[in-house]
Design an enzyme around this catalytic site. Structure first.
Site, PDB file in Angstrom:
ATOM      1  N   ASP A  23       0.438  -1.088   0.159  1.00  0.00           N
ATOM      2  CA  ASP A  23       0.122  -0.146  -0.001  1.00  0.00           C
ATOM      3  C   ASP A  23       1.031   1.185  -0.010  1.00  0.00           C
ATOM      4  O   ASP A  23       2.041   1.307   0.486  1.00  0.00           O
ATOM      5  CB  ASP A  23      -1.143  -0.169   1.292  1.00  0.00           C
ATOM      6  CG  ASP A  23      -2.521   1.323   1.037  1.00  0.00           C
ATOM      7  OD1 ASP A  23      -3.398   0.324   1.627  1.00  0.00           O
ATOM      8  OD2 ASP A  23      -2.093   2.406   0.901  1.00  0.00           O
ATOM      9  N   ASP A  42       3.593   1.954  -4.961  1.00  0.00           N
ATOM     10  CA  ASP A  42       2.429   2.736  -5.432  1.00  0.00           C
ATOM     11  C   ASP A  42       2.147   1.871  -6.901  1.00  0.00           C
ATOM     12  O   ASP A  42       3.505   1.440  -7.559  1.00  0.00           O
ATOM     13  CB  ASP A  42       3.314   3.735  -5.796  1.00  0.00           C
ATOM     14  CG  ASP A  42       2.217   4.365  -7.031  1.00  0.00           C
ATOM     15  OD1 ASP A  42       1.064   3.939  -7.971  1.00  0.00           O
ATOM     16  OD2 ASP A  42       3.014   6.310  -7.235  1.00  0.00           O
ATOM     17  N   VAL A  43       1.485   1.119  -7.179  1.00  0.00           N
ATOM     18  CA  VAL A  43       0.835   0.440  -7.890  1.00  0.00           C
ATOM     19  C   VAL A  43       0.417   0.546  -9.595  1.00  0.00           C
ATOM     20  O   VAL A  43       0.662   0.046 -10.515  1.00  0.00           O
ATOM     21  CB  VAL A  43      -0.524  -0.380  -7.884  1.00  0.00           C
ATOM     22  CG1 VAL A  43      -0.629  -1.449  -6.724  1.00  0.00           C
ATOM     23  CG2 VAL A  43      -1.877   0.495  -7.724  1.00  0.00           C
ATOM     24  N   ASN A  50      -6.186  -4.788  -5.545  1.00  0.00           N
ATOM     25  CA  ASN A  50      -7.417  -4.226  -4.869  1.00  0.00           C
ATOM     26  C   ASN A  50      -7.214  -2.972  -4.583  1.00  0.00           C
ATOM     27  O   ASN A  50      -8.108  -1.868  -4.506  1.00  0.00           O
ATOM     28  CB  ASN A  50      -7.397  -4.841  -3.367  1.00  0.00           C
ATOM     29  CG  ASN A  50      -8.313  -3.684  -2.526  1.00  0.00           C
ATOM     30  OD1 ASN A  50      -9.651  -4.103  -2.573  1.00  0.00           O
ATOM     31  ND2 ASN A  50      -7.463  -3.283  -1.531  1.00  0.00           N
ATOM     32  N   TYR A  89     -13.423   6.116 -13.280  1.00  0.00           N
ATOM     33  CA  TYR A  89     -14.402   5.061 -12.649  1.00  0.00           C
ATOM     34  C   TYR A  89     -15.268   3.505 -13.436  1.00  0.00           C
ATOM     35  O   TYR A  89     -14.248   2.749 -13.132  1.00  0.00           O
ATOM     36  CB  TYR A  89     -14.581   5.227 -11.927  1.00  0.00           C
ATOM     37  CG  TYR A  89     -14.815   4.366 -10.123  1.00  0.00           C
ATOM     38  CD1 TYR A  89     -13.478   4.177  -9.590  1.00  0.00           C
ATOM     39  CD2 TYR A  89     -15.963   3.151 -10.383  1.00  0.00           C
ATOM     40  CE1 TYR A  89     -13.598   3.026  -8.227  1.00  0.00           C
ATOM     41  CE2 TYR A  89     -15.791   2.522  -9.229  1.00  0.00           C
ATOM     42  CZ  TYR A  89     -15.221   2.075  -8.944  1.00  0.00           C
ATOM     43  OH  TYR A  89     -15.293   1.582  -7.220  1.00  0.00           O
ATOM     44  N   LYS A 117     -13.819  -0.489 -14.229  1.00  0.00           N
ATOM     45  CA  LYS A 117     -13.929  -1.500 -13.302  1.00  0.00           C
ATOM     46  C   LYS A 117     -13.981  -2.450 -14.453  1.00  0.00           C
ATOM     47  O   LYS A 117     -14.300  -3.589 -14.877  1.00  0.00           O
ATOM     48  CB  LYS A 117     -14.372  -0.843 -12.808  1.00  0.00           C
ATOM     49  CG  LYS A 117     -14.165  -0.311 -11.540  1.00  0.00           C
ATOM     50  CD  LYS A 117     -13.650  -0.500 -10.308  1.00  0.00           C
ATOM     51  CE  LYS A 117     -12.811  -0.165  -9.659  1.00  0.00           C
ATOM     52  NZ  LYS A 117     -11.781  -1.001  -8.717  1.00  0.00           N
ATOM     53  N   THR A 167     -15.985   2.288   3.031  1.00  0.00           N
ATOM     54  CA  THR A 167     -15.402   2.035   3.934  1.00  0.00           C
ATOM     55  C   THR A 167     -15.006   3.648   3.980  1.00  0.00           C
ATOM     56  O   THR A 167     -14.954   4.265   3.718  1.00  0.00           O
ATOM     57  CB  THR A 167     -14.536   1.642   2.396  1.00  0.00           C
ATOM     58  OG1 THR A 167     -14.040   1.838   1.312  1.00  0.00           O
ATOM     59  CG2 THR A 167     -14.673  -0.176   2.296  1.00  0.00           C
TER      60      THR A 167
END
Ligand SMILES: NC(=O)c1ccc[n+]([C@@H]2O[C@H](COP(=O)([O-])OP(=O)(O)OC[C@H]3O[C@@H](n4cnc5c(N)ncnc54)[C@H](O)[C@@H]3O)[C@@H](O)[C@H]2O)c1
Length: 247
Positions: free
Chosen positions: A36, A62-63, A89, A154, A158, A189
């Protein structure tokens, strides 16, 4: 102990759905990597789990950065010797009318939510192959299946995750690497903590079960898909959405 001695990387593992999944995975016997950007929350979670006798390490990643993702994979191998499970995720959200979205915001969303999934999958596959198999679970969304106003980048990211899950599943099926997605409804969340009461009630009304989901309800579905209980499941997206997509 459905994940006994399995080694799992969870990107975005320091908060929300990722954090809950880390906790469910260690309960099931896994050794986990919390990957993360958030150093403080990630280290805190790893320390707490280690104090409870679990095997957990935090890695700052950092993905969107391929070198960091490569280092995450190499360090997992150094530390634990193998990689059995990847939960892709890490993700971000935003709501903005499409005609106001800057190119920078658009690229940033696709970079975290889509490039990040590609990069981590790309780099773990060679180690899963060495193990004779593995399981990748991608966190998509109900918004990967249906449209919604003011969420263009977004929903595009997705939707792409849902479809790349199918392609990855087919591409590596002969190497015993299963690839699936979860598609959560609105989950309580930090990602949606900024919503006003009015917006929150509207979101609740969209779920036939009459409430928002809880992070551990998604985590349990991820553990199922990651485990051998899902040995005949690949290329699918499991909705964890209180009935949202059934309408
Ligand atoms: N909360 C929801 O309603 C909901 C619904 C459907 C899908 N999802 C998806 O679930 C995933 C997790 O969301 P959440 O609700 O738990 O959010 P969250 O904000 O609680 O957690 C996201 C985590 O990802 C990390 N992260 C963000 N950018 C990163 C990057 N570039 N590299 C590494 N880590 C990064 C953050 O630091 C954070 O710890 C996301 O992919 C999100 O799109 C959430």
């Amino acid at each position: 102990m459905r994940l006994k001695d399995k080694v799992a990387i969870v990107t975005g593992g320091a908060s929300g759905i990722g954090e809950s999944t880390i906790k469910e995975m260690v309960k099931e016997g896994a050794k986990v990597v919390i990957a993360d950007l958030n150093e403080e929350a990630g280290s805190l979670l790893a320390n707490k789990l280690c104090k409870d006798g679990k095997e957990a390490i935090y890695m700052k990643v950092d993905v969107t950065d391929e070198e960091m993702v490569q280092r995450m994979v190499a360090s997992t191998i150094d530390q634990f010797g193998r990689i059995d499970i990847l939960f892709n995720n890490a993700g971000i959200g935003s709501t903005q009318p499409t005609d106001e979205v800057s190119m920078e915001d658009w690229r940033n969303m696709l970079s975290v939510n889509l490039d990040g999934v590609f990069l981590a999958a790309k780099h773990v596959i060679k180690y899963m192959r060495k193990n004779g198999g593995g399981s990748i679970v991608n966190n998509a969304s109900i918004l990967g299946h249906v449209g919604q106003g003011a969420t263009l980048a977004y929903t595009a990211s997705k939707g792409a995750v849902v479809n790349l899950t199918k392609t990855l599943a087919l591409e590596y099926v002969s190497e015993n690497i299963r690839v699936n997605a979860v598609s959560p409804g609105y989950i309580d969340t930090p990602l949606i903590s900024g919503a006003t009461d009015e917006k929150r009630n509207l979101l609740i009304s969209l779920h036939p079960l009459g409430r928002l989901g809880k992070p551990d309800e998604v985590a349990k579905a991820v553990v199922f898909l990651a485990s051998d209980d899902a040995s005949f499941i690949t290329g699918t997206s499991l909705a964890v959405d209180g009935g949202y997509l059934a309408r």
